[in-house]
Design an enzyme around this catalytic site. Structure first.
Site, PDB file in Angstrom:
ATOM      1  N   ASP A  73       8.722  -7.385  15.062  1.00  0.00           N
ATOM      2  CA  ASP A  73       9.435  -8.402  14.283  1.00  0.00           C
ATOM      3  C   ASP A  73      10.931  -8.287  14.565  1.00  0.00           C
ATOM      4  O   ASP A  73      11.364  -7.337  15.223  1.00  0.00           O
ATOM      5  CB  ASP A  73       9.160  -8.242  12.775  1.00  0.00           C
ATOM      6  CG  ASP A  73       9.371  -6.813  12.300  1.00  0.00           C
ATOM      7  OD1 ASP A  73      10.276  -6.129  12.836  1.00  0.00           O
ATOM      8  OD2 ASP A  73       8.643  -6.375  11.401  1.00  0.00           O
ATOM      9  N   ASP A  75      14.702  -8.093  12.938  1.00  0.00           N
ATOM     10  CA  ASP A  75      15.498  -7.888  11.733  1.00  0.00           C
ATOM     11  C   ASP A  75      16.954  -8.208  12.047  1.00  0.00           C
ATOM     12  O   ASP A  75      17.454  -7.833  13.097  1.00  0.00           O
ATOM     13  CB  ASP A  75      15.389  -6.428  11.269  1.00  0.00           C
ATOM     14  CG  ASP A  75      13.936  -6.013  11.079  1.00  0.00           C
ATOM     15  OD1 ASP A  75      13.279  -6.561  10.189  1.00  0.00           O
ATOM     16  OD2 ASP A  75      13.451  -5.171  11.865  1.00  0.00           O
ATOM     17  N   ASP A 154      17.795   4.978   9.280  1.00  0.00           N
ATOM     18  CA  ASP A 154      17.077   6.245   9.380  1.00  0.00           C
ATOM     19  C   ASP A 154      17.375   7.009  10.671  1.00  0.00           C
ATOM     20  O   ASP A 154      17.977   8.081  10.660  1.00  0.00           O
ATOM     21  CB  ASP A 154      15.569   6.055   9.152  1.00  0.00           C
ATOM     22  CG  ASP A 154      14.974   4.879   9.915  1.00  0.00           C
ATOM     23  OD1 ASP A 154      15.680   4.262  10.734  1.00  0.00           O
ATOM     24  OD2 ASP A 154      13.777   4.584   9.702  1.00  0.00           O
TER      25      ASP A 154
HETATM   26  P1  ATP Z   1       9.005  -1.844  13.432  1.00  0.00           P
HETATM   27  O1  ATP Z   1       9.426  -3.206  12.966  1.00  0.00           O
HETATM   28  O2  ATP Z   1       8.478  -1.780  14.805  1.00  0.00           O
HETATM   29  O3  ATP Z   1       8.157  -1.139  12.440  1.00  0.00           O
HETATM   30  P2  ATP Z   1      11.735  -1.193  12.844  1.00  0.00           P
HETATM   31  O4  ATP Z   1      12.635  -0.078  13.309  1.00  0.00           O
HETATM   32  O5  ATP Z   1      12.218  -2.567  13.094  1.00  0.00           O
HETATM   33  O6  ATP Z   1      10.329  -0.937  13.502  1.00  0.00           O
HETATM   34  P3  ATP Z   1      11.561  -1.931  10.090  1.00  0.00           P
HETATM   35  O7  ATP Z   1      10.711  -1.317   9.040  1.00  0.00           O
HETATM   36  O8  ATP Z   1      11.310  -3.313  10.518  1.00  0.00           O
HETATM   37  O9  ATP Z   1      11.467  -0.936  11.329  1.00  0.00           O
HETATM   38  O10 ATP Z   1      13.058  -1.754   9.602  1.00  0.00           O
HETATM   39  C1  ATP Z   1      14.155  -2.321  10.303  1.00  0.00           C
HETATM   40  C2  ATP Z   1      15.310  -1.335  10.345  1.00  0.00           C
HETATM   41  O11 ATP Z   1      15.718  -1.004   9.006  1.00  0.00           O
HETATM   42  C3  ATP Z   1      14.989   0.012  10.969  1.00  0.00           C
HETATM   43  O12 ATP Z   1      15.133  -0.020  12.364  1.00  0.00           O
HETATM   44  C4  ATP Z   1      16.015   0.918  10.320  1.00  0.00           C
HETATM   45  O13 ATP Z   1      17.272   0.772  10.924  1.00  0.00           O
HETATM   46  C5  ATP Z   1      16.092   0.358   8.918  1.00  0.00           C
HETATM   47  N1  ATP Z   1      15.154   1.045   8.019  1.00  0.00           N
HETATM   48  C6  ATP Z   1      13.891   0.685   7.716  1.00  0.00           C
HETATM   49  N2  ATP Z   1      13.319   1.531   6.854  1.00  0.00           N
HETATM   50  C7  ATP Z   1      14.238   2.469   6.590  1.00  0.00           C
HETATM   51  C8  ATP Z   1      14.272   3.617   5.747  1.00  0.00           C
HETATM   52  N3  ATP Z   1      13.212   3.984   5.028  1.00  0.00           N
HETATM   53  N4  ATP Z   1      15.420   4.348   5.716  1.00  0.00           N
HETATM   54  C9  ATP Z   1      16.505   3.970   6.437  1.00  0.00           C
HETATM   55  N5  ATP Z   1      16.524   2.919   7.247  1.00  0.00           N
HETATM   56  C10 ATP Z   1      15.429   2.162   7.327  1.00  0.00           C
HETATM   57 MG    MG Z   2      11.277  -4.322  12.425  1.00  0.00          MG
END
Ligand code: ATP
Ligand code: MG
Length: 450
Positions: A73, A75, A154
């Site tokens: 996705d 963001d 994170d």
């Molecule tokens: P994917 O979408 O493939 O699961 P992602 O890294 O994009 O991976 P998301 O859950 O969509 O993960 O979150 C988007 C972004 O928000 C992350 O890349 C991170 O920078 C931040 N983020 C998400 N969850 C957390 C958390 N629990 N603590 C700190 N930052 C977070």
């Molecule tokens: Mg994501």
């Protein structure tokens, strides 16, 4: 603020300032092309820019793109407040309390737009930011600058920002180098960051398995000891995380890492106990994960209730046996065991009814499939859960449960004679993203009985 807190903050501010290390990689220094960013994500970024706000792609959309993978996705991160973003897009809605953000909806695709956040601090009133006794972040709505936003993400590989203004990538805290070194590293002090949000431990494992990265020692070391903190997470959130872990395409490796870091037990306590004690359980769960990976690889649909039924099967067998020893007949024993096993499981990860009902059906069919002399045997192949139940029977056999091989052959042959009725398309399970794909909200028209 007490003196001691003030001193602590001074030190942590200094640590963070040292750690920011903003590095700008110009357009020709990286491989992200707008062709690999979805149309809706680009629309959101351009609209923000046109309205005078900053617009950055962040997280998986940048990380996976840099690695040549298709992001799950997109963001977006911006300096506009959620209300300002909401006002900019008719197709948007404000969501979240713990973490307020905006969803901009384009058909099936949702672009998540978050406002830059400042790190949690005790300077703000409880209304916008709050931390539990053990340092867990309960609410996180203090807005800040892009630099501050980067520091509360994170992992360093998730603190990469793609700037729509000049197509450069902004890396923080060494994220760019960590991508190169294939390294998962938490930003800031690992123990503090895990205490703020224990789910980060699961995320470390998910990214390590999905990307084939290693978790660097300082990030990996505290996990085993801190794993029990997951018990503080609401079971519904843990369930969503569990689905993401299993559906990320590398479930077998994920399982191995979760067990190594003692993170599997808080997710599936009874399964971990069974796996510790019996080889069949290990073989069944590993085969289930391998099958899930193979299906995802082949672009086939994956139904969460199937692997969930399998995860709890060894424990179900144990409890059922106990019930039968107390004199219960097999069917009621199975029902009672299912009640007990599911009742215990939902205390850890809350399996919604839309999954637990078909799980029970698969289990119950395991008692019906051995009745091959029944006159209505061919009818069973038309049962909507037959295919899953049959696949599960094969899996049990393949994993070493005794006395099932002939039974499997019987049903394989019978299906050649009586092919199961074609199934209606089930797009709701096509998508690999468990939490958005279960189709629970979509109602089917009710059919009249003939
Ligand atoms: P994917 O979408 O493939 O699961 P992602 O890294 O994009 O991976 P998301 O859950 O969509 O993960 O979150 C988007 C972004 O928000 C992350 O890349 C991170 O920078 C931040 N983020 C998400 N969850 C957390 C958390 N629990 N603590 C700190 N930052 C977070
Ligand atoms: Mg994501």
């Amino acid at each position: 603020m007490t003196l001691i807190n003030r001193v602590k903050r001074l030190f942590s501010a200094k640590d963070n300032a040292d750690d920011i290390r903003l590095q700008i990689i110009p357009r020709d220094g990286h491989n992200i092309s707008r062709n690999n960013i979805s149309e809706p994500a680009l629309k959101v970024l351009y609209r923000l820019r046109k309205a005078g706000y900053g617009g950055y792609l962040v997280g998986g959309g940048v990380r996976d793109n840099l690695l040549g993978l298709a992001p799950k996705d997109f963001d977006v991160s911006t300096d506009a407040t959620p209300e300002q973003v909401n006002a900019l897009f008719r197709n948007s809605r404000l969501i979240g309390r713990r973490f307020k953000l905006v969803h901009v909806v384009f058909g099936r695709e949702v672009i998540e737009v978050a406002t830059f956040r400042a790190p949690p601090s005790d300077e703000h009133s409880d209304k916008v930011s709050s931390q539990g006794e053990q340092g867990m972040i309960l609410r996180d709505n203090v807005y800040g600058t892009k630099d501050e936003d980067a520091m509360r993400r994170d992992f360093t590989i998730n603190a990469l920002y793609y700037n729509i203004d000049d197509f450069s990538v902004h890396s923080y805290a060494g994220g760019w180098d960590d991508m190169e070194a294939k390294r998962i590293r938490l930003i800031g002090d690992p123990e503090t960051r895990y205490r703020e949000d224990p789910v980060r431990m699961l995320r470390a494992i998910r990214f390590a398995a999905k990307l084939g990265f290693t978790i660097e020692p300082a990030t990996a070391d505290p996990i085993k000891e801190m794993a029990p903190l997951l018990q503080q997470i609401p079971p519904a959130r843990l369930f969503e995380e569990a689905l993401k872990l299993i559906l990320a395409g590398n479930a077998l490796e994920t399982l191995r890492l979760l067990r190594e870091y003692r993170l599997f037990e808080p997710l599936f306590p009874a399964t971990e106990q069974c796996m510790k004690q019996d080889d069949f359980a290990v073989s069944l769960i590993e085969n289930t994960m391998a099958n899930t990976d193979a299906r995802i690889q082949a672009g086939k649909s994956v139904t969460p209730y199937f692997f969930l039924a399998s995860l709890l099967w060894p424990q179900l067998l144990r409890v059922q046996k106990e019930m039968e020893e107390q004199g219960m007949a097999p069917h009621p024993a199975m029902q009672k065991a299912a009640d007990r096993v599911l009742g215990q499981q939902v205390k850890a990860t809350a399996i919604p009814k839309r999954f637990s009902i078909p799980m029970r059906e698969i289990w119950e069919m395991q008692l019906r499939l051995p009745k091959t002399r029944s006159r209505r045997v061919a009818e069973l192949t038309q049962h909507p859960r037959f295919r899953a139940a049959y696949d599960f029977l094969l899996l049990r056999d393949q994993s070493g449960e005794e006395g099932l091989t002939e039974l499997c052959d019987f049903w394989t042959k019978l299906q050649e004679e009586y092919p199961p009725a074609p199934r209606p398309p089930r797009n709701e399970f096509k998508n690999n993203d468990g939490d958005k794909s279960d189709g629970a909200r979509r109602r089917r028209p009710r059919r009249r009985r003939s």
